[in-house]
Design a protein around this motif. Sequence first.
Motif: not given
Length: 343
Positions: A153-169
């Motif tokens: 599960m670490s991989f999808p969490y990290i990928l979601l973190g990347l997406a959150a960065g891209q969305y500039r949340i």
Amino acid sequence: MNSIEQTRRIDALDYLRGFALIGIILVNILALLSVQMPEPHTANAAYQKWLYVFVETRFFSIFSFLFGVGFYIFLSRAISKGKNGYVLFIRRIIALFIFGCIHHIFQPGEALAVYAICGLLVMPFYKVKKEINLIVGLVLLITFAILSMKELMSFPYILLGLAAGQYRIFEKLSEQKRLINKFTFVMFLLSIVGLTYQYMQSPLRPFYGMILEGTDDLNVIQTNKFLKIGIMIGPIVSAFYVGLVIILVRVGMIAKLLSPIKNLGRMALSNYIMQTTFILLANVVLHLNNKITYLETLYLCLIILVLQLIYSTIWLRFFKFGPLEWIWRMVTYLKRMPLRKVN
């Protein structure tokens, strides 16, 4: 991005890192000291159940998600400054992997080496559209959660973190108060439902904190169900925790009160490894292995956390980075970095 927004974003991430470290030590200490199985219907048994309802799988996921956010911030800043962000990031990952391998000697199952490997796997997704990263991350996370594949599960969490960065949340927190409030409220309601269901499936007797297959023992079967439900609802509970922390630190008085947690998070790498060091030193001095109870681990963790909150606050008054963060930074940029603050 103005300086005020940048400060708030960094502060929110540091608060979250510190909050995650508080939960992580409560779980990591169990394996490090081979904690005694509690007697049924005791305070130790109640605390064990509390850990596996509110803490287990909840905080490592936040830490993993924040690693993904940090990955995006690091790479995007490096590229914006005209540097080869990918080369810098690879050196950064190699250093993290070395830290992790050394740490693994003393704490098998630690997270840093896993994050380093996942960081390399996530790197190609940096240029992928944020919508795709979000969808892929969610699909993988839901799949692994349903299948109770905690190790993946670490991989999808990290990928979601990347997406959150891209969305500039985290750069637009001040602009998204209502959205964050609604998100947190929905996660709160879902968490209540999920945690209530998990608690209702609690085994009658104390249990080993792992899923055991190939047995017809009724308590083990019930324990497996209890733990699998915990893994399944983990992302929802973690999301609620993240939203709640963000809401709380928006209040000036609360943010000031919790500022030691922010300092804890600013030195997340150093403090993560120091937690293991403190636990092992306590074991050497007090001979705690296989003798300490669940509640006694809580008391020891609280002592360690208080020490970390104090020394992190004092350290950051005089230095720019935590000690391991400083080494990590120098390896990344291959040059000596000033450590002391200049008045």
